[in-house]
Write a protein that holds these residues in place. Structure first.
Motif, mmCIF file in Angstrom:
data_model
loop_
_atom_site.group_PDB
_atom_site.id
_atom_site.type_symbol
_atom_site.label_atom_id
_atom_site.label_comp_id
_atom_site.label_asym_id
_atom_site.label_seq_id
_atom_site.Cartn_x
_atom_site.Cartn_y
_atom_site.Cartn_z
ATOM 1 N N ALA A 55 31.798 50.489 76.839
ATOM 2 C CA ALA A 55 31.578 50.105 78.236
ATOM 3 C C ALA A 55 32.277 48.780 78.553
ATOM 4 C CB ALA A 55 30.081 50.011 78.537
ATOM 5 N N LEU A 56 32.219 47.823 77.637
ATOM 6 C CA LEU A 56 32.881 46.529 77.838
ATOM 7 C C LEU A 56 34.396 46.692 77.869
ATOM 8 C CD1 LEU A 56 30.647 44.348 75.515
ATOM 9 C CD2 LEU A 56 30.893 44.033 77.980
ATOM 10 N N GLN A 57 34.911 47.559 77.004
ATOM 11 C CA GLN A 57 36.353 47.812 76.989
ATOM 12 C C GLN A 57 36.813 48.405 78.311
ATOM 13 O OE1 GLN A 57 36.416 50.186 73.341
ATOM 14 N NE2 GLN A 57 37.700 48.637 72.375
ATOM 15 N N LYS A 58 36.053 49.366 78.823
ATOM 16 C CA LYS A 58 36.416 50.019 80.080
ATOM 17 C C LYS A 58 36.321 49.057 81.258
ATOM 18 C CE LYS A 58 35.196 54.768 78.899
ATOM 19 N NZ LYS A 58 34.258 55.871 79.151
ATOM 20 N N LYS A 59 35.229 48.310 81.339
ATOM 21 C CA LYS A 59 34.998 47.446 82.507
ATOM 22 C C LYS A 59 35.893 46.216 82.509
ATOM 23 C CE LYS A 59 31.457 45.407 85.367
ATOM 24 N NZ LYS A 59 31.606 46.113 86.601
ATOM 25 N N TYR A 60 36.084 45.598 81.346
ATOM 26 C CA TYR A 60 36.785 44.320 81.292
ATOM 27 C C TYR A 60 38.144 44.381 80.591
ATOM 28 C CZ TYR A 60 32.236 42.649 82.759
ATOM 29 O OH TYR A 60 31.066 42.467 83.442
ATOM 30 N N GLY A 61 38.535 45.567 80.111
ATOM 31 C CA GLY A 61 39.824 45.713 79.445
ATOM 32 C C GLY A 61 39.905 44.965 78.130
ATOM 33 N N LEU A 62 38.768 44.796 77.480
ATOM 34 C CA LEU A 62 38.740 44.085 76.207
ATOM 35 C C LEU A 62 39.345 44.932 75.097
ATOM 36 C CD1 LEU A 62 35.080 42.701 76.259
ATOM 37 C CD2 LEU A 62 37.159 41.535 76.947
ATOM 38 N N THR A 63 39.855 44.261 74.090
ATOM 39 C CA THR A 63 40.339 44.942 72.902
ATOM 40 C C THR A 63 39.402 44.565 71.760
ATOM 41 O OG1 THR A 63 42.602 44.767 73.684
ATOM 42 C CG2 THR A 63 42.292 45.221 71.346
ATOM 43 N N LEU A 64 38.715 45.559 71.234
ATOM 44 C CA LEU A 64 37.816 45.339 70.103
ATOM 45 C C LEU A 64 38.370 46.117 68.921
ATOM 46 C CD1 LEU A 64 34.408 45.893 71.938
ATOM 47 C CD2 LEU A 64 35.448 43.721 71.336
ATOM 48 N N LYS A 69 32.442 44.913 63.273
ATOM 49 C CA LYS A 69 33.030 43.681 62.750
ATOM 50 C C LYS A 69 32.692 42.495 63.648
ATOM 51 C CE LYS A 69 37.596 41.914 61.539
ATOM 52 N NZ LYS A 69 39.004 42.275 61.535
ATOM 53 N N THR A 70 32.682 42.718 64.964
ATOM 54 C CA THR A 70 32.438 41.621 65.903
ATOM 55 C C THR A 70 30.990 41.540 66.363
ATOM 56 O OG1 THR A 70 33.043 43.006 67.774
ATOM 57 C CG2 THR A 70 34.799 41.680 66.793
ATOM 58 N N GLU A 71 30.198 42.513 65.988
ATOM 59 C CA GLU A 71 28.821 42.597 66.485
ATOM 60 C C GLU A 71 28.045 41.305 66.279
ATOM 61 O OE1 GLU A 71 24.995 44.915 64.902
ATOM 62 O OE2 GLU A 71 26.668 46.201 65.427
ATOM 63 N N GLY A 72 28.077 40.760 65.091
ATOM 64 C CA GLY A 72 27.302 39.556 64.796
ATOM 65 C C GLY A 72 27.724 38.363 65.626
ATOM 66 N N LYS A 73 29.013 38.242 65.872
ATOM 67 C CA LYS A 73 29.520 37.079 66.588
ATOM 68 C C LYS A 73 29.443 37.254 68.107
ATOM 69 C CE LYS A 73 33.666 34.256 66.944
ATOM 70 N NZ LYS A 73 35.038 34.106 66.524
ATOM 71 N N HIS A 74 30.090 38.267 68.624
ATOM 72 C CA HIS A 74 30.189 38.440 70.075
ATOM 73 C C HIS A 74 29.026 39.217 70.671
ATOM 74 C CE1 HIS A 74 34.130 36.763 69.785
ATOM 75 N NE2 HIS A 74 34.588 37.770 69.068
ATOM 76 N N PHE A 75 28.408 40.063 69.891
ATOM 77 C CA PHE A 75 27.352 40.930 70.401
ATOM 78 C C PHE A 75 25.954 40.395 70.071
ATOM 79 C CE2 PHE A 75 30.921 43.441 71.055
ATOM 80 C CZ PHE A 75 30.620 44.620 71.697
ATOM 81 N N TYR A 76 25.869 39.136 69.679
ATOM 82 C CA TYR A 76 24.569 38.585 69.299
ATOM 83 C C TYR A 76 23.606 38.543 70.488
ATOM 84 C CZ TYR A 76 20.890 35.467 67.893
ATOM 85 O OH TYR A 76 19.653 34.942 67.640
ATOM 86 N N SER A 77 24.095 38.082 71.634
ATOM 87 C CA SER A 77 23.242 37.919 72.820
ATOM 88 C C SER A 77 24.078 38.129 74.078
ATOM 89 C CB SER A 77 22.646 36.508 72.837
ATOM 90 O OG SER A 77 23.679 35.546 73.031
ATOM 91 N N VAL A 78 23.416 38.152 75.209
ATOM 92 C CA VAL A 78 24.136 38.230 76.486
ATOM 93 C C VAL A 78 25.018 36.994 76.634
ATOM 94 C CG1 VAL A 78 23.895 38.190 79.002
ATOM 95 C CG2 VAL A 78 22.441 39.700 77.637
ATOM 96 N N ASP A 87 36.304 34.185 77.753
ATOM 97 C CA ASP A 87 37.418 33.736 76.930
ATOM 98 C C ASP A 87 38.556 34.755 76.931
ATOM 99 O OD1 ASP A 87 35.991 31.458 76.336
ATOM 100 O OD2 ASP A 87 35.507 32.056 74.267
ATOM 101 N N SER A 88 38.220 36.022 76.903
ATOM 102 C CA SER A 88 39.231 37.086 76.919
ATOM 103 C C SER A 88 39.981 37.111 78.243
ATOM 104 C CB SER A 88 38.580 38.439 76.666
ATOM 105 O OG SER A 88 38.013 38.488 75.390
ATOM 106 N N ARG A 89 39.285 36.822 79.324
ATOM 107 C CA ARG A 89 39.915 36.783 80.655
ATOM 108 C C ARG A 89 40.879 35.614 80.788
ATOM 109 N NH1 ARG A 89 35.126 37.776 85.088
ATOM 110 N NH2 ARG A 89 35.070 40.042 84.980
ATOM 111 N N ASN A 90 40.598 34.535 80.068
ATOM 112 C CA ASN A 90 41.406 33.306 80.192
ATOM 113 C C ASN A 90 42.627 33.305 79.284
ATOM 114 O OD1 ASN A 90 39.686 32.212 82.127
ATOM 115 N ND2 ASN A 90 38.341 31.298 80.583
#
Length: 91
Positions: A55-64, A69-78, A87-90
């Motif tokens: 859902a995040l990839q579709k909405k914000y064009g993120l590359t995961l 692998k990233t769950e602990g760091k980026h997916f820890y909290s809102v 940061d990805s947008r910038n």
């Protein structure tokens, strides 16, 4: 990104979590920004992480490269998701 934009992004991400994971009994205000999304916090699991990642990839064009692998760091909290998206947008 301004504070107002960060607050708007936080609300957007909370709504995205509720919608993509069908958390019908939740409102955005029910999700604490700094509380863990997994385990004792919101109680999400690895399948939820995958769905949220898509859902995040579709909405914000993120590359995961790997949600697990990233769950602990980026997916820890809102709050950590907001920072990751901002940061990805910038870039």
């Amino acid at each position: 990104m301004s504070l107002v934009n960060m607050e708007e992004l936080e609300l957007e991400i909370k709504k995205l979590i509720i919608d993509c994971l069908n958390l019908e009994d939740y409102q955005p205000d029910d999700i604490e920004s700094k509380a863990p999304l997994f385990g004792d916090g919101l109680g999400l699991d690895s399948i939820d992480a995958l769905e949220l990642g898509v859902a995040l990839q579709k909405k914000y064009g993120l590359t995961l490269s790997s949600v697990t692998k990233t769950e602990g760091k980026h997916f820890y909290s809102v709050a950590s998701l907001v920072k990751f998206v901002a940061d990805s947008r910038n870039k």
